[in-house]
Design an enzyme around this catalytic site. Sequence first.
Site, PDB file in Angstrom:
ATOM      1  CG  HIS A   1     -19.055  37.939 116.440  1.00 33.26           C
ATOM      2  ND1 HIS A   1     -19.606  38.072 115.189  1.00 33.26           N
ATOM      3  CD2 HIS A   1     -19.403  39.053 117.122  1.00 33.26           C
ATOM      4  CE1 HIS A   1     -20.259  39.208 115.108  1.00 33.26           C
ATOM      5  NE2 HIS A   1     -20.158  39.827 116.278  1.00 33.26           N
TER       6      HIS A   1
ATOM      7  CG  LEU B   1     -13.686  38.906 128.189  1.00 31.57           C
ATOM      8  CD1 LEU B   1     -14.262  39.985 129.098  1.00 31.57           C
ATOM      9  CD2 LEU B   1     -12.448  38.292 128.807  1.00 31.57           C
TER      10      LEU B   1
ATOM     11  CG  HIS C   1     -16.518  42.539 117.620  1.00 27.63           C
ATOM     12  ND1 HIS C   1     -16.810  43.831 117.238  1.00 27.63           N
ATOM     13  CD2 HIS C   1     -17.560  41.774 117.238  1.00 27.63           C
ATOM     14  CE1 HIS C   1     -17.993  43.837 116.642  1.00 27.63           C
ATOM     15  NE2 HIS C   1     -18.471  42.608 116.634  1.00 27.63           N
TER      16      HIS C   1
ATOM     17  N   GLY D   1     -19.777  33.700 121.971  1.00 29.54           N
ATOM     18  CA  GLY D   1     -21.048  34.044 121.354  1.00 29.54           C
ATOM     19  C   GLY D   1     -21.034  33.627 119.894  1.00 29.54           C
TER      20      GLY D   1
END
Length: 131
Positions: free
Chosen positions: A82, A77, A16, A80
């Site tokens: 992204h 992890l 990210h 989502g």
Amino acid sequence: MTQAKTRPEGVILFAHGSRDPLWRLPIDAVAHRMQAQQADLPVAVAFLELTAPDLPSTVEALMKQGVAHVRIVPMFLGVGRHAREDLPELVHGLVQAYPQMSFELLPAIGEHPAMTALMADIAAGLLKKGI
């Protein structure tokens, strides 16, 4: 006898990003460990936002090293927005921008059963300190 690869391969660890420069250290550590284990495998890191380099810049650098096939490992992890939407769109743009290269988008690292088991072991205190 091993067959020689016809398309030099590289790996991008994609994360990210953060405004905190220390945030990237674990991702860099994974890249360094991979390079130590496989010295002939180009390994690079790239970030979605807030941290350099971004994915297109990293692909450009690997291309200049002669890499023709890039495996992108999402260092998330969970899956989502992204990982589910933004990253596939970025990869689609790379396919258009670099038709001479091929791209392989792997599942998020947090979905790998070995990662789940490792996190469970750490959380339960089953691993020795320092591992």
